[in-house]
Design an enzyme around this catalytic site. Structure first.
Site, short mmCIF file in Angstrom:
data_model
loop_
_atom_site.label_atom_id
_atom_site.label_comp_id
_atom_site.label_asym_id
_atom_site.label_seq_id
_atom_site.Cartn_x
_atom_site.Cartn_y
_atom_site.Cartn_z
CG ASP A 312 -20.17 -16.23 2.07
OD1 ASP A 312 -20.63 -15.89 0.97
OD2 ASP A 312 -20.74 -17.05 2.83
CD GLU A 341 -22.44 -12.24 0.09
OE1 GLU A 341 -23.05 -12.56 -0.94
OE2 GLU A 341 -22.15 -13.05 0.99
#
Length: 600
Positions: A312, A341
Site C-alpha cells: 500500500d 501501489e
C-alpha cells in the site's frame, strides 16, 4: 525462583523466528514495564547489539542467528549480576525449499477481495471483546462480518472464475472506532484481526489455497500504522514516527519525489506528512523501524507461506528505505513478487519505480520493486470504452497510445493491470451497466501484457458509485451471508444477467490459463482505425489475434493489413465459441464487441 514465570515482559517481537535465513541478524524487541533496566545475556555468544531508547519499556537486542545450534534460546535478564528471570525464544524449522518459493507472475489472474464485504463464514467472530467497533451490517461503512472463513468457503467459486491468486486487503488488526473494515490503520501487525479470524485461520487459508494451486498475496502497509497501534500508544522513541510541531498531512503530490525542480519543503511534507489524522507516518529512516518492518514482512512470508505482497502507498515512504526493505525480502526470496501501489497519472512516473528502471537511474535510484500498478491504463480504460470515434485521441486510441509507452518499463510484462479496485469507481458504474463495455475491458485485461487483477463482484455485474462514499464501491457480495435473499456464488442463485457476466469472465480467464503467448509472448499492435483496435500476442509456436470493436456499429475488417503477424495462418479459433473463422480476407465484428482468435 521459577524462571519460567515472567510477568515482566508483555511482548516479544518477532514472536518467534526461523532457522536458515540468509541474513544472520535478527533484531528482537522486548517490551514490558522498565525492561531496559535489566542487563541481558544469552548463550552462544550471539548478541551483537543492545539498544535502549528514551522509553524504558523497550529493549532492542540484535543477535547473530548463524551462531545458534539449538531451537530454544534463553535470554537471562539480570540485576546486580543476579538472574531475575529467563525469557525463552524459539526458532522454527523452515518449509522445504522456502527460499525458492515462486511468486505470482503474468501467468496469474489476481482476484481482489475486501474480506469484510465478501462472505461471513463464521458469525461467532462478528465482534470481539478486544476491538472497539462492533458488527453493524445496517451501517454501510460499518463492520459487516466478512472473514477468512468466508473466503475459504468460497475458494471453489474463485477458482471457477479463472483466478489463480487472491489479494485480500489487509487482515491484521485495526482497532479504529469506526471505518475499521478497510483495515489499513493497523493496530497490531503480528496479529490477524479477531473479527476476521486468527493467525491460524490465515495459515489455513494459505494451505487451502495451495491445495487448489492458488496463490496468496498479502496487502502490506509500510508507510503508516493506525493511531491505536499499541506501539503508537507508547512510542519506543519519538522518532519512531514523523512528527511536526502541528499536525501536518501529506499533500499527496507524489511527483515531487522525482521532480528535479521540487522544493525541499514540498519533499519533506510529501514523505513525512501523515496520510490522514488516524494514520501516523512511520519513520523508515530510523534503523529500528526499518528492521522491524523488514522482519515483520519476512515473518509473515514464512509463517503463512505467502506468495506475494501488494504494498500500500509504496511511494509515500522514504524511497531509499523502501528500496532497502524490498531488497531485504527479495534477497531472502529471489522469486518472490512484490507489487507496489504507485498511484500516478503518467507511465514515466510509474516506470521510475520499477526495479532497474533507467528513468530511476537518472536520479541514481533503484527501487528494487519487481512490479508496479498500471494506473494510467486504468484511467485509459475508464474513458476509452465510453467514447465513440471522434478524433485521433479518443476511444481505443487511448489504449494504443498507452501501450506505445511500454519502452519506459524495464519489464513491461511484470505490471499489475486492472480496470478498477477498492479505491476507484466501479467499472460497471462507469459503463452504465453495459455488459458489452465490461466484456471489452475484460478481453483487454486478459490478453495484453501484465498481470490482470479483477475486483470482487464485478464478474456478476456489481456496481457502486464512489461519489456516494467508499462503502458504495465495497458492497456485500450477495450470498456471502446466511440470510441473504440471493446467493450469487452459485449459478442457480444468479440472475440471467449475472450469469452472463460470470460465464463470460469465467470462460475468458480459464482460457487464459492455457495460453503461453498471453503469459510471456511479445505484442504487436496496429494503429486503430474507426475505433477498432487490433493486436497480436505471440511466441515462436503460438499466435493470438485480438480485435476490439469499440464502435457502436458492425465493422468489416480487411486482414491484409496484419499480414506480418498473420503470416501463413488462414484460420482463427474463436476461444469463446470454439468456431473456426477464415482470416484470409475479412473478419466481421459485431458492434461493441471483441474477438480472440488462436491462429491455426
Amino acid at each position: 525462583m521459577d524462571f519460567l514465570v515472567n510477568p515482566q515482559i508483555t511482548k516479544v517481537e518477532p514472536p518467534f523466528w526461523f532457522f536458515g535465513m540468509k541474513n544472520p541478524e535478527l533484531q528482537l524487541m522486548f517490551y514490558g514495564p522498565q525492561i531496559s533496566e535489566f542487563e541481558v545475556s544469552t548463550n552462544f555468544d550471539c548478541i551483537t547489539k543492545i539498544v535502549k531508547t528514551e522509553n524504558p519499556n523497550y529493549l532492542f537486542i540484535t543477535i547473530n542467528t548463524h551462531k545458534l545450534t539449538e531451537s530454544i534460546l534463553p535470554f537471562y535478564f539480570k540485576k546486580e549480576q543476579e538472574i531475575v528471570f529467563i525469557q525463552k525464544y524459539e526458532f522454527k524449522k523452515r518449509r522445504e525449499n522456502s527460499a525458492n518459493r515462486k511468486g505470482f507472475d503474468a501467468a496469474d489472474v489476481v482476484y481482489l477481495i475486501m474480506p469484510d464485504r465478501f462472505a461471513n463464514g463464521n458469525d461467532q467472530n462478528n465482534s470481539s471483546e478486544n476491538t472497539t467497533e462492533k458488527y453493524n451490517r445496517d451501517l454501510p461503512a460499518g463492520r459487516h462480518g466478512g472473514d477468512i472463513e468466508g473466503i475459504i468457503k468460497n475458494l471453489d467459486y474463485i477458482q471457477s472464475l479463472g483466478a489463480t491468486a487472491i489479494w485480500s486487503t489487509p487482515l491484521c488488526e485495526d482497532n479504529d472506532a469506526d471505518f475499521s473494515y478497510h483495515t489499513y490503520a493497523q493496530s497490531d501487525v503480528y496479529k490477524i484481526d479477531p473479527r476476521y479470524g486468527s493467525n491460524a485461520d490465515y495459515l489455513r487459508l494459505a494451505q487451502e489455497m495451495h491445495q487448489r494451486n492458488l496463490k496468496l498475496i498479502m496487502d502490506y502497509v509500510t508507510n503508516h500504522w493506525g493511531i491505536t497501534h499499541w506501539m503508537i500508544q507508547d512510542l519506543p522513541t519519538p522518532e519512531w514516527i514523523h512528527q511536526f510541531k502541528e499536525y501536518t498531512e501529506t499533500h499527496h503530490k507524489r511527483s515531487v519525489i522525482n521532480d528535479i525542480h521540487a522544493s525541499q519543503k514540498d519533499l519533506e511534507i510529501c514523505l513525512k506528512g501523515w496520510f490522514v489524522p488516524s494514520m501516523p507516518d512511520l519513520n523508515l529512516e530510523n534503523p529500528l523501524v526499518l528492521n522491524y518492518i523488514k522482519q515483520n514482512a519476512i515473518w509473515w512470508i514464512e509463517f503463512a507461506d505467502l506468495d506475494g505482497f501488494r504494498v500500500d502507498t509504496y511511494n509515500y515512504s522514504e524511497p531509499q528505505a523502501m528500496a532497502n526493505w524490498t531488497k531485504a525480502i527479495t534477497a531472502e526470496y529471489p522469486n518472490f513478487n512484490i507489487v507496489g501501489e504507485i498511484w500516478m497519472p503518467q507511465t514515466a512516473q510509474i516506470a521510475y519505480w520499477q526495479k532497474d528502471s533507467q528513468i530511476g537511474a537518472l536520479r541514481q535510484y533503484n527501487s528494487n520493486l519487481p512490479t508496479v500498478m498500471d494506473f494510467p491504463l486504468m484511467e485509459a480504460i475508464s474513458k476509452a470504452f465510453n467514447e465513440g470515434y471522434s478524433n485521433g485521441d479518443t476511444g481505443v486510441m487511448r489504449l494504443y497510445d498507452h501501450f506505445s509507452n511500454d519502452f519506459l518499463y524495464p519489464n513491461s510484462n511484470n505490471i499489475l493491470i486492472f480496470g478498477e479496485n477498492h479505491d476507484t469507481q466501479r467499472l460497471n458504474q462507469l459503463f452504465g451497466n453495459d455488459i458489452r463495455k465490461y466484456k471489452l475491458t475484460m478481453t483487454l485485461l486478459a490478453t495484453v501484457r501484465g498481470i490482470p487483477q479483477l475486483y470482487y463482484g464485478s464478474e456478476i455485474g456489481m456496481d457502486g458509485d464512489k461519489n456516494n462514499g467508499d462503502a458504495d464501491i465495497r458492497k456485500d457480495f450477495p450470498g456471502g451471508w446466511p440470510n441473504d435473499p440471493q446467493n450469487a456464488f452459485i449459478a442457480s442463485g444468479r440472475t440471467e444477467q449475472q450469469n452472463q457476466y460470470f460465464d463470460f469472465t469465467s470462460q475468458l480467464f480459464n482460457w487464459r490459463k492455457t495460453n503461453n503467448a498471453i503469459h510471456s509472448g511479445k505484442m504487436t499492435h496496429y494503429i486503430p482505425e474507426n475505433n477498432l483496435y487490433v493486436y497480436f500476442r505471440y511466441t515462436a509456436t503460438q499466435t493470438v489475434m485480438v480485435l476490439l470493436n469499440n464502435q457502436d456499429e458492425l465493422q468489416s475488417i480487411t486482414t491484409q493489413r496484419f499480414a506480418e503477424n498473420i503470416q501463413h495462418y488462414s484460420l482463427g479459433r474463436d476461444i469463446l465459441s470454439n468456431q473456426l473463422i477464415d482470416i484470409t480476407h475479412q473478419i466481421l465484428l459485431e458492434p461493441k464487441s471483441s474477438l480472440i482468435l488462436e491462429l491455426a
